[in-house]
Design an enzyme around this catalytic site. Structure first.
Site, PDB file in Angstrom:
ATOM      1  N   ILE A   1      32.545   2.547 -37.110  1.00 47.89           N
ATOM      2  CA  ILE A   1      33.996   2.564 -37.364  1.00 47.89           C
ATOM      3  C   ILE A   1      34.681   1.541 -36.450  1.00 47.89           C
ATOM      4  O   ILE A   1      35.616   0.849 -36.870  1.00 47.89           O
ATOM      5  CB  ILE A   1      34.588   3.973 -37.150  1.00 47.89           C
ATOM      6  CG1 ILE A   1      33.856   5.016 -38.018  1.00 47.89           C
ATOM      7  CG2 ILE A   1      36.084   3.988 -37.436  1.00 47.89           C
ATOM      8  CD1 ILE A   1      34.207   5.069 -39.457  1.00 47.89           C
ATOM      9  N   GLY A   2      34.197   1.413 -35.228  1.00 54.30           N
ATOM     10  CA  GLY A   2      34.772   0.430 -34.301  1.00 54.30           C
ATOM     11  C   GLY A   2      34.688  -0.980 -34.872  1.00 54.30           C
ATOM     12  O   GLY A   2      35.635  -1.773 -34.773  1.00 54.30           O
TER      13      GLY A   2
ATOM     14  N   GLU B   1      21.645   5.814 -31.997  1.00 61.62           N
ATOM     15  CA  GLU B   1      22.355   6.914 -31.350  1.00 61.62           C
ATOM     16  C   GLU B   1      22.264   8.173 -32.212  1.00 61.62           C
ATOM     17  O   GLU B   1      22.662   8.158 -33.370  1.00 61.62           O
ATOM     18  CB  GLU B   1      23.827   6.530 -31.138  1.00 61.62           C
ATOM     19  CG  GLU B   1      24.572   7.566 -30.332  1.00 61.62           C
ATOM     20  CD  GLU B   1      26.061   7.248 -30.209  1.00 61.62           C
ATOM     21  OE1 GLU B   1      26.690   6.906 -31.222  1.00 61.62           O
ATOM     22  OE2 GLU B   1      26.591   7.364 -29.094  1.00 61.62           O
TER      23      GLU B   1
ATOM     24  N   THR C   1      30.198   3.116 -33.287  1.00 58.01           N
ATOM     25  CA  THR C   1      30.174   1.647 -33.362  1.00 58.01           C
ATOM     26  C   THR C   1      30.508   1.182 -34.784  1.00 58.01           C
ATOM     27  O   THR C   1      31.207   0.183 -34.961  1.00 58.01           O
ATOM     28  CB  THR C   1      28.807   1.117 -32.881  1.00 58.01           C
ATOM     29  OG1 THR C   1      28.698   1.430 -31.486  1.00 58.01           O
ATOM     30  CG2 THR C   1      28.674  -0.383 -33.067  1.00 58.01           C
TER      31      THR C   1
ATOM     32  N   CYS D   1      28.807  10.195 -25.283  1.00 62.70           N
ATOM     33  CA  CYS D   1      28.541   8.795 -25.616  1.00 62.70           C
ATOM     34  C   CYS D   1      27.588   8.166 -24.616  1.00 62.70           C
ATOM     35  O   CYS D   1      26.780   7.321 -24.954  1.00 62.70           O
ATOM     36  CB  CYS D   1      29.847   8.025 -25.664  1.00 62.70           C
ATOM     37  SG  CYS D   1      30.822   8.256 -24.174  1.00 62.70           S
TER      38      CYS D   1
ATOM     39  N   GLU E   1      35.951   1.890 -27.460  1.00 60.45           N
ATOM     40  CA  GLU E   1      34.922   2.584 -26.670  1.00 60.45           C
ATOM     41  C   GLU E   1      33.953   3.184 -27.671  1.00 60.45           C
ATOM     42  O   GLU E   1      34.304   4.128 -28.385  1.00 60.45           O
ATOM     43  CB  GLU E   1      35.564   3.708 -25.831  1.00 60.45           C
ATOM     44  CG  GLU E   1      36.582   3.221 -24.815  1.00 60.45           C
ATOM     45  CD  GLU E   1      35.938   2.671 -23.550  1.00 60.45           C
ATOM     46  OE1 GLU E   1      34.702   2.740 -23.425  1.00 60.45           O
ATOM     47  OE2 GLU E   1      36.680   2.158 -22.707  1.00 60.45           O
TER      48      GLU E   1
ATOM     49  N   LYS F   1      45.693  10.113 -32.892  1.00 53.33           N
ATOM     50  CA  LYS F   1      45.021  10.944 -33.895  1.00 53.33           C
ATOM     51  C   LYS F   1      43.755  11.563 -33.300  1.00 53.33           C
ATOM     52  O   LYS F   1      42.798  10.866 -32.980  1.00 53.33           O
ATOM     53  CB  LYS F   1      44.613  10.138 -35.132  1.00 53.33           C
ATOM     54  CG  LYS F   1      44.097  11.078 -36.224  1.00 53.33           C
ATOM     55  CD  LYS F   1      43.322  10.387 -37.321  1.00 53.33           C
ATOM     56  CE  LYS F   1      41.839  10.384 -37.144  1.00 53.33           C
ATOM     57  NZ  LYS F   1      41.184  11.704 -37.196  1.00 53.33           N
TER      58      LYS F   1
HETATM   59  P1  NAP Z   1      33.799   8.348 -35.559  1.00 52.85           P
HETATM   60  O1  NAP Z   1      33.250   8.897 -36.794  1.00 52.85           O
HETATM   61  O2  NAP Z   1      33.783   6.878 -35.355  1.00 52.85           O
HETATM   62  O3  NAP Z   1      35.274   8.909 -35.440  1.00 52.85           O
HETATM   63  C1  NAP Z   1      36.119   8.657 -34.332  1.00 52.85           C
HETATM   64  C2  NAP Z   1      37.555   8.823 -34.751  1.00 52.85           C
HETATM   65  O4  NAP Z   1      37.888   7.803 -35.714  1.00 52.85           O
HETATM   66  C3  NAP Z   1      37.857  10.133 -35.455  1.00 52.85           C
HETATM   67  O5  NAP Z   1      39.155  10.544 -35.099  1.00 52.85           O
HETATM   68  C4  NAP Z   1      37.767   9.740 -36.917  1.00 52.85           C
HETATM   69  O6  NAP Z   1      38.450  10.627 -37.771  1.00 52.85           O
HETATM   70  C5  NAP Z   1      38.425   8.392 -36.878  1.00 52.85           C
HETATM   71  N1  NAP Z   1      38.118   7.536 -38.018  1.00 52.85           N
HETATM   72  C6  NAP Z   1      37.177   7.695 -38.992  1.00 52.85           C
HETATM   73  N2  NAP Z   1      37.219   6.669 -39.863  1.00 52.85           N
HETATM   74  C7  NAP Z   1      38.200   5.839 -39.450  1.00 52.85           C
HETATM   75  C8  NAP Z   1      38.720   4.607 -39.933  1.00 52.85           C
HETATM   76  N3  NAP Z   1      38.218   4.004 -41.014  1.00 52.85           N
HETATM   77  N4  NAP Z   1      39.731   4.019 -39.265  1.00 52.85           N
HETATM   78  C9  NAP Z   1      40.227   4.599 -38.140  1.00 52.85           C
HETATM   79  N5  NAP Z   1      39.789   5.771 -37.637  1.00 52.85           N
HETATM   80  C10 NAP Z   1      38.773   6.384 -38.282  1.00 52.85           C
HETATM   81  O7  NAP Z   1      33.056   8.953 -34.290  1.00 52.85           O
HETATM   82  P2  NAP Z   1      32.727  10.470 -34.017  1.00 52.85           P
HETATM   83  O8  NAP Z   1      31.529  10.819 -34.818  1.00 52.85           O
HETATM   84  O9  NAP Z   1      33.959  11.297 -34.158  1.00 52.85           O
HETATM   85  O10 NAP Z   1      32.388  10.428 -32.475  1.00 52.85           O
HETATM   86  C11 NAP Z   1      31.143  10.147 -31.986  1.00 52.85           C
HETATM   87  C12 NAP Z   1      31.052   8.694 -31.564  1.00 52.85           C
HETATM   88  O11 NAP Z   1      32.000   8.413 -30.539  1.00 52.85           O
HETATM   89  C13 NAP Z   1      29.713   8.389 -30.953  1.00 52.85           C
HETATM   90  O12 NAP Z   1      29.240   7.168 -31.468  1.00 52.85           O
HETATM   91  C14 NAP Z   1      30.020   8.259 -29.458  1.00 52.85           C
HETATM   92  O13 NAP Z   1      29.116   7.456 -28.759  1.00 52.85           O
HETATM   93  C15 NAP Z   1      31.388   7.696 -29.489  1.00 52.85           C
HETATM   94  N6  NAP Z   1      32.074   7.944 -28.211  1.00 52.85           N
HETATM   95  C16 NAP Z   1      32.269   6.886 -27.361  1.00 52.85           C
HETATM   96  C17 NAP Z   1      32.887   7.087 -26.137  1.00 52.85           C
HETATM   97  C18 NAP Z   1      33.089   5.949 -25.197  1.00 52.85           C
HETATM   98  O14 NAP Z   1      33.868   6.089 -24.264  1.00 52.85           O
HETATM   99  N7  NAP Z   1      32.437   4.819 -25.396  1.00 52.85           N
HETATM  100  C19 NAP Z   1      33.351   8.346 -25.791  1.00 52.85           C
HETATM  101  C20 NAP Z   1      33.152   9.399 -26.675  1.00 52.85           C
HETATM  102  C21 NAP Z   1      32.523   9.178 -27.898  1.00 52.85           C
HETATM  103  P3  NAP Z   1      37.654  11.919 -38.338  1.00 52.85           P
HETATM  104  O15 NAP Z   1      37.552  12.863 -37.220  1.00 52.85           O
HETATM  105  O16 NAP Z   1      38.462  12.437 -39.416  1.00 52.85           O
HETATM  106  O17 NAP Z   1      36.326  11.429 -38.798  1.00 52.85           O
END
Ligand code: NAP
Ligand code: MG
Length: 491
Positions: free
Chosen positions: A250-251, A399, A248, A302, A268, A194
């Site tokens: 959602i993780g 963050e 973090t 990230c 991640e 997804k």
């Molecule tokens: P996010 O809000 O956690 O969303 C990540 C993905 O999860 C999206 O596809 C999101 O869908 C989906 N999602 C949302 N709620 C969910 C749930 N309850 N269950 C399962 N999946 C769900 O993060 P983001 O704002 O898109 O991305 C930014 C974050 O990613 C930052 O914290 C960044 O540090 C982190 N990041 C980490 C790495 C790494 O390698 N460590 C790399 C890149 C980014 P939607 O798009 O519909 O919300």
């Protein structure tokens, strides 16, 4: 059309002329279905959502919103492919398909780059020179491992897990998809992926590439949608492994819902990387590295170097040089080849960044922004630094995921180390010094998955990536990235 940031960045109209990348060669359909079992299909509930260009707020396409029913169909298709042609295929044959994906992706690199910049707002220079070549490189790299798993794990047997459910964020859409799909396929698994809601288009193009590469139907399924679709993947009993990249928060939710199940997982998550500049560093090089680490790509990284610790004796010099360099950064049209800082990915993300700018000032931080003019439409944030902040400031601890840098000073080595480690995150870090001994010492003691020395944000498919502490669980990339997709046994 001239980008306002362009003209003002180089006072007196001596800026670069606009050099926008053409969009003539790209093929974006007005509507995309879900890629399930080798075909683009309508979502069961018939719902679609718009994906927009954050630099112009123009609609680019409509994309299907997957429900739990669609996710179930995708998981069943993945299971059938796993039990069927993909599971039975010789590893060397699997490898040929993965190579084919890499080659087609390379052939279409220009189209992928433009679509990535249109849909996500990142400068074309980044998508063209970093995202797309690295994405193809991941497929090339893991294609090579598919028939060599016995050498990756000497003395052990390595069996595939089954169906991998993969969820990715919006900051590196195609690259994150490649980090996830390539090792999963190399190890013989099938996939349901997804993409993020705001950046689904390169994943749809990847689905076309996968179809063109002739992969058996169901080996890779791509379901667009919101968080609920992600949750449906996580909760589906037919998924054997969950690979998540995102925040973090959602993780943490995902980890809770996986507790007590047999599903394997890698997470991640977020970061708050520290760059540490010692007085003996090559200062100009360090300033350029800091700029690259937090302002390029709008800080949507990230592992962005969002905290800076400068040794006190060079702090004034570094901050002055940084401010000068910020003035020359070109903020504007992501498709312009001169652009350094593109559009913020979404209005939600812009709101979040702006709220942190207010928080930083309310906490007593001294905010400085580049004076560039921002385009009238779209989502933009000027490169911003905060000085006069403390370890407890929220802009230092949390963050922000935008072009916002919090700067503090230090006197002694131990102080720098303690301050750098004083965060719940541990994804990456950077050290700037002339002394190899300091590099060796610091890199051992910074609690982060990746530490760069005299450079920043450099990636390679052979190198593992992942976090300590609240930055995640497990590693992606390199040999370690294979481990996440196999069950190891005794020979
Ligand atoms: P996010 O809000 O956690 O969303 C990540 C993905 O999860 C999206 O596809 C999101 O869908 C989906 N999602 C949302 N709620 C969910 C749930 N309850 N269950 C399962 N999946 C769900 O993060 P983001 O704002 O898109 O991305 C930014 C974050 O990613 C930052 O914290 C960044 O540090 C982190 N990041 C980490 C790495 C790494 O390698 N460590 C790399 C890149 C980014 P939607 O798009 O519909 O919300
Ligand atoms: Mg978009």
């Amino acid at each position: 059309m001239a980008t306002p940031g362009n003209k003002l960045a180089f006072d007196g109209g001596w800026g670069y002329d606009p050099a926008p990348e053409s969009t003539d060669h790209i093929d974006v359909k007005s509507r995309y279905g879900l890629f399930i079992n080798g075909d683009f299909v309508k979502p069961e509930k018939g719902k679609y959502f718009d994906t927009i260009n954050p630099a112009t707020e123009d609609k680019l396409s409509r994309v299907a919103e997957a429900s739990a029913v669609d996710v179930d169909k995708a998981v069943k298709a993945a299971r059938a492919a796993y039990r069927g042609p993909w599971g039975r295929m010789k590893p060397a044959e699997r490898s040929k398909y993965i190579y084919r994906i890499a080659r087609i992706m390379q052939e279409r690199a220009c189209e992928f780059s433009v679509i990535e910049s249109l849909d996500g707002g990142k400068p074309i220079r980044e998508s063209r020179d970093v995202d797309i070549p690295l994405a193809a490189a991941h497929f090339f790299y893991y294609a090579g491992w598919a028939d060599k798993l016995e050498y990756a794990f000497p003395g052990r047997t390595a069996k595939s897990l089954g169906v991998a459910g993969q969820i990715i964020p919006w900051n590196f859409p195609l690259l994150m998809a490649s980090w996830k799909i390539a090792p999963a396929l190399a190890c013989g698994n099938t996939v349901v992926l997804k993409p993020a809601e705001t950046t689904p288009l390169t994943a749809m193009k990847l689905a076309e590439v996968i179809a063109d590469a002739g992969l058996p139907p169901g080996v890779v399924n791509i379901v667009t949608g919101a968080g609920a679709a992600g949750a449906a993947i996580v909760d589906h009993p037919g998924v054997d492994k969950v690979a998540f990249t995102g925040s973090t928060n959602i993780g943490r939710m995902i980890q809770k819902s996986l507790a007590g199940t047999n599903k394997r997982y890698t997470l991640e998550l977020g970061g708050k990387a520290a760059n540490i500049i010692f007085a003996d560093a090559a200062i100009d090089q360090a300033v350029e590295g800091i700029v690259n680490g937090i302002f390029f790509n709008q800080g949507h990284v990230c592992c962005a170097g969002s905290r800076l610790f400068v040794q006190e004796s060079v702090a004034d010099e570094v901050i002055a040089k940084l401010k000068d360099r910020m003035e020359t950064l070109i903020v504007g049209d992501p498709l312009d080849k001169n652009t350094d800082v593109g559009a913020i990915n979404s209005t939600m993300q812009l709101d979040k960044i702006q709220s942190y700018l207010k928080i930083g000032q309310a906490e007593g931080g001294d905010m400085h922004q580049s004076s560039c003019t921002l385009p009238n439409k779209g989502y933009w944030c000027r490169p911003t630094i905060f000085t006069g902040v403390s370890q407890s400031s929220r802009v230092v601890q949390e963050e922000i995921f935008g072009p916002v840098l919090a700067i503090q000073t230090f006197r002694k080595y131990d102080e720098a180390l303690t301050k750098a480690n004083n965060t719940p995150y541990g994804l990456s870090g950077g050290i700037w010094t002339d002394k190899g001994s300091k590099i060796f010492n610091m890199t051992q003691k910074i609690r982060a998955g990746v530490v760069w020395a005299n450079t920043f944000n450099k990636f390679d498919p052979t190198s593992p990536f992942g976090g300590y502490k609240e930055s995640g669980v497990g590693r992606e990339g390199g040999l370690h990235g294979l481990d996440a997709y196999v069950k190891l046994g005794v020979k």
